[in-house]
Motif scaffolding. Sequence first.
Motif, PDB file in Angstrom:
ATOM      1  N   LEU A  91       1.924  -1.755  -6.389  1.00  0.00           N
ATOM      2  CA  LEU A  91       0.630  -0.672  -6.556  1.00  0.00           C
ATOM      3  C   LEU A  91       0.551  -0.871  -7.129  1.00  0.00           C
ATOM      4  CD1 LEU A  91       3.386   2.641  -7.409  1.00  0.00           C
ATOM      5  CD2 LEU A  91       2.206   1.752  -5.595  1.00  0.00           C
ATOM      6  N   HIS A  92      -0.216  -1.709  -6.752  1.00  0.00           N
ATOM      7  CA  HIS A  92      -1.606  -3.124  -7.997  1.00  0.00           C
ATOM      8  C   HIS A  92      -2.494  -2.284  -6.908  1.00  0.00           C
ATOM      9  CE1 HIS A  92      -0.180  -6.438  -9.897  1.00  0.00           C
ATOM     10  NE2 HIS A  92       0.212  -5.595 -10.708  1.00  0.00           N
ATOM     11  N   PHE A  93      -3.887  -2.268  -7.602  1.00  0.00           N
ATOM     12  CA  PHE A  93      -4.436  -1.012  -6.361  1.00  0.00           C
ATOM     13  C   PHE A  93      -5.348  -1.416  -5.421  1.00  0.00           C
ATOM     14  CE2 PHE A  93      -8.485  -4.837  -6.740  1.00  0.00           C
ATOM     15  CZ  PHE A  93      -7.717  -5.431  -7.543  1.00  0.00           C
ATOM     16  N   ASP A  94      -4.755  -3.616  -5.198  1.00  0.00           N
ATOM     17  CA  ASP A  94      -5.046  -4.215  -3.983  1.00  0.00           C
ATOM     18  C   ASP A  94      -4.455  -4.059  -2.890  1.00  0.00           C
ATOM     19  OD1 ASP A  94      -3.658  -6.063  -5.510  1.00  0.00           O
ATOM     20  OD2 ASP A  94      -4.086  -7.631  -4.960  1.00  0.00           O
ATOM     21  N   HIS A  95      -3.184  -3.076  -3.557  1.00  0.00           N
ATOM     22  CA  HIS A  95      -2.242  -3.018  -2.283  1.00  0.00           C
ATOM     23  C   HIS A  95      -2.012  -1.450  -1.961  1.00  0.00           C
ATOM     24  CE1 HIS A  95      -0.765  -7.304  -2.338  1.00  0.00           C
ATOM     25  NE2 HIS A  95      -1.549  -6.692  -3.795  1.00  0.00           N
ATOM     26  N   ALA A  96      -2.780  -0.447  -3.166  1.00  0.00           N
ATOM     27  CA  ALA A  96      -1.699   0.763  -2.885  1.00  0.00           C
ATOM     28  C   ALA A  96      -3.550   1.621  -3.152  1.00  0.00           C
ATOM     29  CB  ALA A  96      -1.623   1.212  -4.242  1.00  0.00           C
ATOM     30  N   GLY A  97      -4.695   1.263  -2.956  1.00  0.00           N
ATOM     31  CA  GLY A  97      -6.248   1.632  -2.846  1.00  0.00           C
ATOM     32  C   GLY A  97      -6.042   2.859  -1.514  1.00  0.00           C
ATOM     33  N   GLY A  98      -4.873   2.179  -0.574  1.00  0.00           N
ATOM     34  CA  GLY A  98      -5.582   3.129   0.557  1.00  0.00           C
ATOM     35  C   GLY A  98      -4.695   4.560   1.048  1.00  0.00           C
ATOM     36  N   LEU A  99      -3.617   4.663  -0.370  1.00  0.00           N
ATOM     37  CA  LEU A  99      -3.091   5.849  -0.152  1.00  0.00           C
ATOM     38  C   LEU A  99      -3.616   7.030  -0.374  1.00  0.00           C
ATOM     39  CD1 LEU A  99      -0.360   4.714  -2.634  1.00  0.00           C
ATOM     40  CD2 LEU A  99      -0.125   4.567  -0.447  1.00  0.00           C
ATOM     41  N   PRO A 100      -4.787   7.466  -1.057  1.00  0.00           N
ATOM     42  CA  PRO A 100      -5.833   8.656  -0.694  1.00  0.00           C
ATOM     43  C   PRO A 100      -6.191   9.097   0.924  1.00  0.00           C
ATOM     44  CG  PRO A 100      -6.274   7.139  -2.917  1.00  0.00           C
ATOM     45  CD  PRO A 100      -5.395   6.681  -1.430  1.00  0.00           C
ATOM     46  N   ASP A 101      -6.110   7.929   1.259  1.00  0.00           N
ATOM     47  CA  ASP A 101      -6.246   7.771   2.936  1.00  0.00           C
ATOM     48  C   ASP A 101      -6.008   8.575   3.753  1.00  0.00           C
ATOM     49  OD1 ASP A 101      -9.464   6.738   2.243  1.00  0.00           O
ATOM     50  OD2 ASP A 101      -8.644   4.644   2.640  1.00  0.00           O
ATOM     51  N   PHE A 102      -4.623   8.447   2.725  1.00  0.00           N
ATOM     52  CA  PHE A 102      -2.792   9.079   3.833  1.00  0.00           C
ATOM     53  C   PHE A 102      -2.405  10.004   3.150  1.00  0.00           C
ATOM     54  CE2 PHE A 102      -3.718   4.617   5.141  1.00  0.00           C
ATOM     55  CZ  PHE A 102      -3.976   5.422   6.546  1.00  0.00           C
ATOM     56  N   PRO A 103      -2.617  11.497   2.776  1.00  0.00           N
ATOM     57  CA  PRO A 103      -2.880  12.210   2.087  1.00  0.00           C
ATOM     58  C   PRO A 103      -1.051  12.681   2.225  1.00  0.00           C
ATOM     59  CG  PRO A 103      -4.237  13.095   3.120  1.00  0.00           C
ATOM     60  CD  PRO A 103      -4.192  11.669   3.719  1.00  0.00           C
ATOM     61  N   GLY A 104      -0.971  13.229   3.978  1.00  0.00           N
ATOM     62  CA  GLY A 104       0.076  13.463   4.466  1.00  0.00           C
ATOM     63  C   GLY A 104       1.632  12.054   4.254  1.00  0.00           C
ATOM     64  N   SER A 105       1.569  11.202   3.618  1.00  0.00           N
ATOM     65  CA  SER A 105       2.581  10.047   4.550  1.00  0.00           C
ATOM     66  C   SER A 105       3.467  10.385   2.838  1.00  0.00           C
ATOM     67  CB  SER A 105       1.878   9.433   4.115  1.00  0.00           C
ATOM     68  OG  SER A 105       0.630   9.128   5.133  1.00  0.00           O
ATOM     69  N   GLN A 106       4.876   9.956   3.358  1.00  0.00           N
ATOM     70  CA  GLN A 106       5.694   9.971   2.385  1.00  0.00           C
ATOM     71  C   GLN A 106       5.475   7.882   1.718  1.00  0.00           C
ATOM     72  OE1 GLN A 106       9.628  10.951   3.252  1.00  0.00           O
ATOM     73  NE2 GLN A 106       8.937  12.336   4.657  1.00  0.00           N
ATOM     74  N   ILE A 107       5.146   7.948   0.771  1.00  0.00           N
ATOM     75  CA  ILE A 107       5.396   7.078  -0.037  1.00  0.00           C
ATOM     76  C   ILE A 107       6.264   6.690  -0.666  1.00  0.00           C
ATOM     77  CG2 ILE A 107       3.453   4.804  -1.798  1.00  0.00           C
ATOM     78  CD1 ILE A 107       2.254   7.307   0.927  1.00  0.00           C
ATOM     79  N   HIS A 108       7.002   5.614  -0.007  1.00  0.00           N
ATOM     80  CA  HIS A 108       8.155   5.275  -0.038  1.00  0.00           C
ATOM     81  C   HIS A 108       8.429   2.886  -1.245  1.00  0.00           C
ATOM     82  CE1 HIS A 108      10.720   6.606   3.133  1.00  0.00           C
ATOM     83  NE2 HIS A 108       9.293   6.467   3.611  1.00  0.00           N
ATOM     84  N   VAL A 109       9.017   3.694  -2.196  1.00  0.00           N
ATOM     85  CA  VAL A 109       8.222   2.582  -3.229  1.00  0.00           C
ATOM     86  C   VAL A 109       9.442   2.247  -4.556  1.00  0.00           C
ATOM     87  CG1 VAL A 109       7.845   4.415  -5.357  1.00  0.00           C
ATOM     88  CG2 VAL A 109       6.850   1.629  -5.293  1.00  0.00           C
ATOM     89  N   TYR A 110      10.312   1.525  -4.463  1.00  0.00           N
ATOM     90  CA  TYR A 110      10.738   1.137  -5.960  1.00  0.00           C
ATOM     91  C   TYR A 110      10.801   1.550  -7.155  1.00  0.00           C
ATOM     92  CZ  TYR A 110      14.370  -2.242  -7.919  1.00  0.00           C
ATOM     93  OH  TYR A 110      16.295  -2.391  -8.459  1.00  0.00           O
ATOM     94  N   SER A 111      11.510   2.874  -7.525  1.00  0.00           N
ATOM     95  CA  SER A 111      11.796   3.263  -8.909  1.00  0.00           C
ATOM     96  C   SER A 111      11.056   2.780  -9.623  1.00  0.00           C
ATOM     97  CB  SER A 111      12.648   3.537  -9.055  1.00  0.00           C
ATOM     98  OG  SER A 111      13.782   4.667  -8.464  1.00  0.00           O
ATOM     99  N   PRO A 112      11.832   1.326 -10.321  1.00  0.00           N
ATOM    100  CA  PRO A 112      10.963   0.314 -11.460  1.00  0.00           C
ATOM    101  C   PRO A 112       9.403   0.204 -11.378  1.00  0.00           C
ATOM    102  CG  PRO A 112      12.692  -0.461 -11.224  1.00  0.00           C
ATOM    103  CD  PRO A 112      12.685   0.556  -9.735  1.00  0.00           C
TER     104      PRO A 112
END
Length: 267
Positions: A91-112
């Motif tokens: 979830l570093h900024f240069d990998h996750a910065g686009g998440l707000p552009d897809f507000p309806g998407s499900q975001i899969h991530v490893y819990s830790p």
Amino acid sequence: MTIHILNCVSMSPWWPRWHLGGVCLLLETDKGPLLVDTGLGLHDYENPSTLVRFYIADTGIHMDAEQAAVRQIIRFGWKPEDVHHIVMTHLHFDHAGGLPDFPGSQIHVYSPEYAAMCKPRGLVERMAYNKPDFDHDVHWVLHNKVDTRWFEFDAIRLDFEPEMYLIPLPGHTRGHCGVAIRDGSGWLFHAADALPTNAEFDLLPSWIYKLVIGPHVPRLKAFADSHPEVRILAGHMWMEWFEKNGSTRKKIPSGDLNDTRTRSKSQ
Ligand SMILES: [Zn+2]
């Protein structure tokens, strides 16, 4: 199946003076177009936070909003709401910065990784997660159970076709993962920031790799050497590599991609 390899953030740091792109994958799955990572988002280009402004200066990020994943997806002919699922390596900024552009998407991530973002420990973690990336109502899908193996790696099977796995490779971050994707009769293994730039193992001294990208480099090198049939990508590839192998405006069959490990930075 077509795998689109997108450059969603370009940077030219002062040292080493490399010109890099940030890998995002756009996959056509049984559940529609799926992204692996997002690069920077429109908010980073239009209204960067203090943290992102620091990295713009430090790593020479090119301020080109056309590289945002959402803009590239629209150029492919999809709408942002067509992307129901995004799989994150971390979830570093240069990998996750686009998440707000897809507000309806499900975001899969490893819990830790989710835990590290929610409660960062120490300066290094606090300096890498950009709160505005997660200010919207994020639909998290947390994966916490290693349930299988992919080759010799512990793996979490993701519920998509083509066959896809999260491969925990902690070190660069607490919950950093690679993503393995069935690609015809072979595999694409996006090892993200657990792998040196451009999947080249001898660019920098090994102690720098251990410090910055974690402990998996020797193991990934051995895997790459013994499995030439698996195409391996790093999170950051040379900009020229994207010009030859990436896909920003056109569709390319994945079989046309060169083996990344045969390329050198001078090419
Ligand atoms: Zn990172």
